[in-house]
Scaffold this active site. Structure first.
Site, PDB file in Angstrom:
ATOM      1  N   HIS A  11       0.633  -1.407   0.089  1.00 29.38           N
ATOM      2  CA  HIS A  11      -0.187  -0.151   0.457  1.00 29.38           C
ATOM      3  C   HIS A  11       0.681   1.268  -0.297  1.00 29.38           C
ATOM      4  O   HIS A  11       0.772   2.062  -0.373  1.00 29.38           O
ATOM      5  CB  HIS A  11      -0.857   0.138   1.267  1.00 29.38           C
ATOM      6  CG  HIS A  11      -2.299  -0.837   0.854  1.00 29.38           C
ATOM      7  ND1 HIS A  11      -2.125  -1.502  -0.016  1.00 29.38           N
ATOM      8  CD2 HIS A  11      -3.053  -0.825   1.622  1.00 29.38           C
ATOM      9  CE1 HIS A  11      -3.427  -2.039   0.170  1.00 29.38           C
ATOM     10  NE2 HIS A  11      -4.287  -2.243   1.252  1.00 29.38           N
ATOM     11  N   HIS A  51       1.975  -1.815  -7.867  1.00 25.88           N
ATOM     12  CA  HIS A  51       2.222  -0.630  -7.019  1.00 25.88           C
ATOM     13  C   HIS A  51       3.651  -1.023  -7.187  1.00 25.88           C
ATOM     14  O   HIS A  51       4.281  -0.008  -7.218  1.00 25.88           O
ATOM     15  CB  HIS A  51       1.438  -1.228  -5.551  1.00 25.88           C
ATOM     16  CG  HIS A  51       0.770  -2.212  -5.425  1.00 25.88           C
ATOM     17  ND1 HIS A  51       1.788  -3.255  -5.973  1.00 25.88           N
ATOM     18  CD2 HIS A  51      -0.160  -2.540  -5.659  1.00 25.88           C
ATOM     19  CE1 HIS A  51       0.960  -4.596  -5.187  1.00 25.88           C
ATOM     20  NE2 HIS A  51       0.016  -4.424  -4.975  1.00 25.88           N
ATOM     21  N   GLU A  71       5.248 -12.151  -3.013  1.00 22.07           N
ATOM     22  CA  GLU A  71       4.114 -12.740  -3.640  1.00 22.07           C
ATOM     23  C   GLU A  71       3.887 -12.528  -5.316  1.00 22.07           C
ATOM     24  O   GLU A  71       4.499 -11.551  -5.998  1.00 22.07           O
ATOM     25  CB  GLU A  71       2.610 -12.402  -2.788  1.00 22.07           C
ATOM     26  CG  GLU A  71       2.690 -12.073  -1.879  1.00 22.07           C
ATOM     27  CD  GLU A  71       1.745 -11.406  -0.829  1.00 22.07           C
ATOM     28  OE1 GLU A  71       0.933 -10.727  -2.195  1.00 22.07           O
ATOM     29  OE2 GLU A  71       1.188 -11.475   0.347  1.00 22.07           O
ATOM     30  N   THR A 102      -5.862 -10.265  -4.164  1.00 18.44           N
ATOM     31  CA  THR A 102      -5.806 -11.210  -4.208  1.00 18.44           C
ATOM     32  C   THR A 102      -6.907 -11.764  -3.747  1.00 18.44           C
ATOM     33  O   THR A 102      -7.735 -11.574  -2.891  1.00 18.44           O
ATOM     34  CB  THR A 102      -4.554 -12.253  -3.536  1.00 18.44           C
ATOM     35  OG1 THR A 102      -3.737 -11.043  -3.403  1.00 18.44           O
ATOM     36  CG2 THR A 102      -4.831 -13.405  -4.103  1.00 18.44           C
ATOM     37  N   HIS A 221      -3.044  -4.511   4.738  1.00 20.91           N
ATOM     38  CA  HIS A 221      -4.012  -3.664   4.816  1.00 20.91           C
ATOM     39  C   HIS A 221      -4.013  -2.602   5.790  1.00 20.91           C
ATOM     40  O   HIS A 221      -3.878  -1.354   5.989  1.00 20.91           O
ATOM     41  CB  HIS A 221      -5.135  -3.692   4.362  1.00 20.91           C
ATOM     42  CG  HIS A 221      -6.989  -2.656   3.896  1.00 20.91           C
ATOM     43  ND1 HIS A 221      -6.158  -2.384   3.060  1.00 20.91           N
ATOM     44  CD2 HIS A 221      -7.093  -1.971   5.172  1.00 20.91           C
ATOM     45  CE1 HIS A 221      -6.589  -0.652   2.795  1.00 20.91           C
ATOM     46  NE2 HIS A 221      -7.743  -0.990   4.654  1.00 20.91           N
TER      47      HIS A 221
HETATM   48  N1  PXP Z   1      -1.029 -13.105   2.288  1.00 18.70           N
HETATM   49  C1  PXP Z   1      -1.289 -13.085   0.912  1.00 18.70           C
HETATM   50  C2  PXP Z   1      -1.191 -13.673  -0.296  1.00 18.70           C
HETATM   51  C3  PXP Z   1      -1.446 -11.322  -0.218  1.00 18.70           C
HETATM   52  O1  PXP Z   1      -1.754 -11.368  -1.440  1.00 18.70           O
HETATM   53  C4  PXP Z   1      -1.800 -10.377   0.627  1.00 18.70           C
HETATM   54  C5  PXP Z   1      -2.441  -8.728  -0.048  1.00 18.70           C
HETATM   55  O2  PXP Z   1      -1.906  -8.300  -0.462  1.00 18.70           O
HETATM   56  C6  PXP Z   1      -1.738 -10.286   2.368  1.00 18.70           C
HETATM   57  C7  PXP Z   1      -1.345 -12.225   2.605  1.00 18.70           C
HETATM   58  C8  PXP Z   1      -2.290  -9.226   3.040  1.00 18.70           C
HETATM   59  O3  PXP Z   1      -3.659  -9.506   3.123  1.00 18.70           O
HETATM   60  P1  PXP Z   1      -3.908  -7.621   3.714  1.00 18.70           P
HETATM   61  O4  PXP Z   1      -3.490  -6.330   3.055  1.00 18.70           O
HETATM   62  O5  PXP Z   1      -5.742  -8.245   3.605  1.00 18.70           O
HETATM   63  O6  PXP Z   1      -3.516  -8.027   5.640  1.00 18.70           O
END
Ligand code: PXP
Length: 244
Positions: A11, A51, A71, A102, A221
């Site tokens: 983010h 991003h 990721e 995702t 997030h």
């Molecule tokens: N794990 C994976 C595989 C994700 O794609 C994400 C989001 O990028 C997260 C964890 C983290 O999720 P959040 O941003 O909802 O905490």
């Protein structure tokens, strides 16, 4: 024993890209997160680079002192980047054009040979591969066959179903939680290192962190969102002091 925390800093890059300039810089965010005690830094390098950019993963791979987890979708393009950048870990995720985040775990059954090939290429360089996967033992058993020994259980459904007031959890939230707990236990027994993440926040994280078999959580997030609020007061005061 307690869970470790991987902080997802995507983010910060999203904010940077809102202006297409060079700040805020996710590299700075990684350093601050590590200084605050994060056990790892996670970023998602998307095919559309909306991003996080290659420049970010290249610098992060040099400066992250804990562990860098990237990721990515299991594509040839991403495999080449992983082999070049050599992060500590790659988490394979599904990627759909236009999605906000995702959506769902990777379908291992449909991508088995691609995943096996990805894992064996990265293994040679000592790069660990984790699979982001729904709490579904059928998928997890197939993941085992690919040679994968680390999984990240998708907690998105649990997060969506769980209200702010945990005491008022409905049947659906409780049943999704029990499913995650059971799957974590069985996966650990099979020999998997079990991580979890997606949608976790300062309230719904507690029961998940209490599951003994889950050793690490990836959270983005809620942490970056909270930082933008609890850091706002100081940022406003600094600007007022500069201009007055
Ligand atoms: N794990 C994976 C595989 C994700 O794609 C994400 C989001 O990028 C997260 C964890 C983290 O999720 P959040 O941003 O909802 O905490």
């Amino acid at each position: 024993m307690g869970c470790k925390l991987g902080v997802n800093i995507d983010h910060i890059a999203t904010l940077r890209e809102a202006r297409k300039i060079d700040e805020p810089d996710p590299i700075h965010a990684a350093v601050i997160a590590e200084l605050a005690g994060a056990h790892g830094i996670t970023v998602h390098l998307r095919g559309d680079r909306r991003h996080i950019k290659e420049r970010d993963v290249e610098i992060l791979s040099k400066i992250v002192k804990t562990r860098l987890n990237i990721e990515m979708a299991p594509t040839d393009e991403m495999k080449d980047i992983a082999l070049k950048v050599k992060p500590n870990m790659v988490t394979l995720v599904p990627e759909n054009p236009g999605e906000i985040t995702t959506t769902g775990g990777l379908n291992v059954i449909e991508n088995e040979s691609r995943i096996r090939d990805f894992i064996s290429s990265l293994k040679n360089l000592g790069i660990k591969v984790s699979i982001f996967i729904d709490p579904d033992m059928n998928q997890i058993e197939h993941a085992f066959k690919t040679g994968c020994r680390t999984i990240e259980i998708n907690t998105a459904k649990y997060s969506d179903l769980t209200p702010i007031d945990l005491e008022n959890c409905g049947k659906e939230s409780l049943s999704e939680f029990e499913k995650i707990k059971e799957v974590a236990k069985l996966s650990h027994k099979m020999g998997f290192e079990v991580l979890a993440g997606h949608g976790l926040n300062y309230r719904n994280v507690i029961p998940i962190a209490d599951i003994d078999e889950i050793v690490e959580l990836n959270i983005g997030h809620s942490i970056i969102g909270r930082a933008s609020l609890i850091g706002l007061e100081m940022a406003v005061r600094e600007m007022i002091s500069l201009i007055s």
